[in-house]
Enzyme design. Structure first.
Site, PDB file in Angstrom:
ATOM      1  N   GLU A  48      55.481  38.250 -11.920  1.00 33.80           N
ATOM      2  CA  GLU A  48      55.353  37.031 -11.128  1.00 33.80           C
ATOM      3  C   GLU A  48      56.771  36.457 -10.989  1.00 33.80           C
ATOM      4  O   GLU A  48      57.458  36.292 -12.004  1.00 33.80           O
ATOM      5  CB  GLU A  48      54.449  36.029 -11.853  1.00 33.80           C
ATOM      6  CG  GLU A  48      54.182  34.836 -10.983  1.00 33.80           C
ATOM      7  CD  GLU A  48      53.340  33.750 -11.630  1.00 33.80           C
ATOM      8  OE1 GLU A  48      52.757  33.991 -12.709  1.00 33.80           O
ATOM      9  OE2 GLU A  48      53.285  32.664 -11.037  1.00 33.80           O
ATOM     10  N   ARG A 273      51.725  43.748 -26.166  1.00 31.84           N
ATOM     11  CA  ARG A 273      53.007  43.267 -25.662  1.00 31.84           C
ATOM     12  C   ARG A 273      54.060  43.353 -26.758  1.00 31.84           C
ATOM     13  O   ARG A 273      53.734  43.430 -27.942  1.00 31.84           O
ATOM     14  CB  ARG A 273      52.880  41.860 -25.102  1.00 31.84           C
ATOM     15  CG  ARG A 273      52.541  40.792 -26.122  1.00 31.84           C
ATOM     16  CD  ARG A 273      52.133  39.471 -25.471  1.00 31.84           C
ATOM     17  NE  ARG A 273      53.195  38.887 -24.699  1.00 31.84           N
ATOM     18  CZ  ARG A 273      53.090  38.564 -23.401  1.00 31.84           C
ATOM     19  NH1 ARG A 273      51.975  38.794 -22.742  1.00 31.84           N
ATOM     20  NH2 ARG A 273      54.081  37.999 -22.780  1.00 31.84           N
ATOM     21  N   LYS A 283      58.022  33.056 -21.070  1.00 33.56           N
ATOM     22  CA  LYS A 283      58.834  32.521 -19.974  1.00 33.56           C
ATOM     23  C   LYS A 283      58.933  31.013 -20.063  1.00 33.56           C
ATOM     24  O   LYS A 283      59.983  30.442 -19.792  1.00 33.56           O
ATOM     25  CB  LYS A 283      58.197  32.886 -18.638  1.00 33.56           C
ATOM     26  CG  LYS A 283      58.575  34.241 -18.141  1.00 33.56           C
ATOM     27  CD  LYS A 283      58.125  34.347 -16.687  1.00 33.56           C
ATOM     28  CE  LYS A 283      57.704  35.755 -16.378  1.00 33.56           C
ATOM     29  NZ  LYS A 283      56.873  35.837 -15.189  1.00 33.56           N
TER      30      LYS A 283
END
Ligand code: ATP
Ligand code: MG
Length: 591
Positions: A48, A273, A283
């Site tokens: 994104e 992850r 983020k």
């Protein structure tokens, strides 16, 4: 929903066996055998564009592009740009740059979810026509309240039974901009009693009067990620849609949309992850570090972003090697940051030329060396790489050595310079400390008066006399001044996300993560060093000229990494004291 299949992972049996497949490779090989996707492998990396990529994304990039490479498939780069408020072309550009820098190529397959807005809209219309989606006019707060909780069933929206005609009309008017934000949403009609909250009539479109960085003001309704993502995968004929573990509970929804619309159906596969010690990889947290000025920007060399690691001096090869070493698993874990640093050290050890640089200079005058004499001494560039050759180092009467290589009153196992002691100067001669010169006021030692033994040129004595320590130096008349930035972990606790009550993660910032030394001296060969070149300052660490701030005449070096792990032996909750970092390394080499 397709049944959950479990796959057995092959084990390595002996050293000569090919490495075991990771579980995603096992799935792909199984699919290739059964012909599930006609032997095709099509993956995608779907960022994104709402921030810069970090080392966690590198894991996903290496996995997706790596699988495509391994199985003769293709990997698309697709921006999942469904949140216009937070997204920006700045991020799109940096992400493309980072993927390329890591060494991967999406060729002509650069896509954006926003390229598919018209098709996604048509899919939503089809769901309405099938009676599988409805326009809901509850407020956000009411939707939340109706949704229930983990132990509490949800309640149906009073708008759930609107007719398809009414829904189509309202959805058309939503698109045409007739309503305010929040007035209506389009929701999937699934099951308000489902134990999986994701299936309790999730929103699939919402009204946002925001200009999109690519589609401008064409749209005022935007699809939700969960709806858009799987359908974009489907439109791109993705075979294996690889995402992180937190999407496991979204998979039933991913599958539901594809099944209801009866379109091509990729297989979603979740993997763990990457988490790293002493690092945050969210983020949101990284943005807040930049915005609050805790770092100089996204590319601050202490940031785990790819732009930060790159500016620091990490090589793409080291990052890819690290991603290979950590593998791919189905359970969450935290990887030690030393693994990343070790991959880097291994790469730099092979490629970095050794040079002499003095970070905290102490002047040495060799009293028996002729005043106007300069000798050129041969120095090996890289003992790991014979092809790297050698260079000439100027040697003269006045030198600088490292302040920490001299002690007036040394402890027993200190083998460097002290009054009356002799050491070897790297590539040069034996040097003996005869006396010291002090600052009149402070009493601090500001200069050493020494003698050298001319018979020891090259570093050995014809009379068999041994010295224990070898230290580095630069010639005072020939060296070049430089600033050196010593970077260390940005956080001082292994898990910076763990905080005391009332604190936030910034309480764990390491106050010693950057030490700037402004009075360093480096050997003359570095005067016009290419910032792309990584060098080893002998005994000190790996460095590179900062690509932004360094230029001939004003050199600035970043420490990429120390020669060996300096955190391993320390108490896990305590940061090392500044200046303590390379002591172990110095000692060992000095012997
Ligand atoms: P956020 O959740 O903060 O929006 P994100 O890190 O998930 O951000 P995306 O841009 O959605 O950001 O990530 C792109 C891809 O990278 C996704 O497939 C995501 O699963 C993967 N990814 C993100 N973080 C990690 C990580 N720490 N380890 C491995 N893969 C990751
Ligand atoms: Mg995400």
């Amino acid at each position: 929903m397709p049944p959950r299949i479990s796959y057995k992972v092959q084990n390595m049996t002996d050293e000569t066996a090919t490495p075991a497949l990771n579980f995603v490779q096992t799935i792909i090989e199984h699919d290739n055998q059964t012909g599930k996707f006609e032997g095709r492998v099509q993956t995608r990396f779907p960022p994104e564009p709402n921030g810069y990529l970090h080392i966690g994304h590198a894991k996903s990039i290496c996995l997706n592009f790596g699988l495509a490479e391994r199985y003769n498939g293709q990997c698309n780069l697709r921006f999942d740009d469904t949140n216009p408020e937070k997204e920006d072309v700045e991020y799109v550009d940096s992400i493309k740059d980072d993927v390329r820098w890591l060494g991967f190529d999406w060729q002509e397959r650069l896509f954006f979810a926003s390229d598919y807005y018209e098709q996604l809209h048509d899919f939503a219309v089809q769901l309405i026509e099938k009676g599988k989606a409805y326009v809901c006019s509850l407020s956000a707060e009411e939707v939340r309240e109706h949704r229930g909780g983990w132990n509490k069933e949800g309640r149906n929206s009073p708008y759930r039974e609107r007719t398809a005609e009414e829904n189509l009309d309202l959805f058309r008017r939503m698109r045409e901009g007739e309503f305010d934000e929040g007035a209506h949403t389009l929701r999937a009609k699934i099951d308000m009693a489902s134990p999986n909250m994701n299936l309790r009539d999730p929103t699939i479109y919402r009204i946002r009067r925001v200009t999109h960085h690519r589609t401008g003001d064409t749209w005022c309704i935007y699809p939700m990620y969960d709806f858009a993502h799987g359908l974009c995968d489907s439109l791109e004929k993705v075979t294996h849609s690889i995402c992180t573990l937190e999407f496991e509970h979204h998979r039933p929804l991913y599958d539901w949309f594809l099944d209801q619309l009866e379109v091509y159906h990729p297989q979603q596969i979740e993997f763990a992850r990457l988490n790293l010690t002493y690092t945050v990889l969210s983020k949101r947290k990284l943005i807040s570090l930049v915005q609050a000025g805790h770092v100089s920007g996204w590319d601050d060399p202490r940031m785990p972003t790819l732009v930060g690691l790159r500016r620091r001096g990490y090589t793409p090869e080291a990052i890819r090697d690290f991603c290979e070493r950590i593998g791919v698993a189905k359970f969450n874990s935290t990887i030690e940051t030393t693994w990343l640093e070790d991959a880097l050290r291994q790469d730099l050890n092979r490629r970095a030329c050794r040079v002499l640089a003095v970070l905290r200079p102490l002047k040495v005058v060799i009293e028996n060396y002729p005043e106007d004499q300069v000798e050129q001494l041969e120095a090996i560039n890289n003992p790991e790489d014979a092809a790297a050759g050698s260079r000439q180092l100027p040697f003269s009467r006045e030198l600088y050595i490292e302040r920490s290589d001299f002690m007036e009153d040394p402890p027993k196992k200190y083998f460097r310079l002290a009054p009356g002691r002799e050491v070897r100067l790297r590539y040069a001669y034996y040097l003996k400390c005869e006396s010291v010169v002090r600052d009149e006021q402070s009493g601090e030692v500001i200069e050493l008066r020494c003698t050298y033994d001319p018979a020891t040129r090259g570093g050995s004595s014809p009379d068999g006399r041994k010295v224990k320590g070898t230290i580095h130096w630069v010639s005072a008349a020939h060296c070049v001044p430089a600033e050196v930035r010593l970077y260390d972990h940005l956080f001082q606790t292994p898990d910076p996300n763990k905080v005391e009550e009332g604190q936030d993660f910034t309480a764990n910032l390491n106050p010693h993560s950057l030490e700037v030394l402004t009075d360093c001296r480096v050997e003359p060969s570095l005067s016009d060093v290419d910032p792309e070149q990584r060098v080893q300052f002998e005994r000190t660490g790996y460095f590179r000229a900062d690509p932004i701030d360094s230029r001939p005449g004003k050199l600035v070096f970043n420490r990429i990494v120390t020669l060996r792990d300096t955190w391993a032996k320390l108490s896990r909750n305590k940061a090392p004291k500044a200046g303590n970092k390379s002591k172990g390394g110095q000692k060992k080499q000095a012997k």
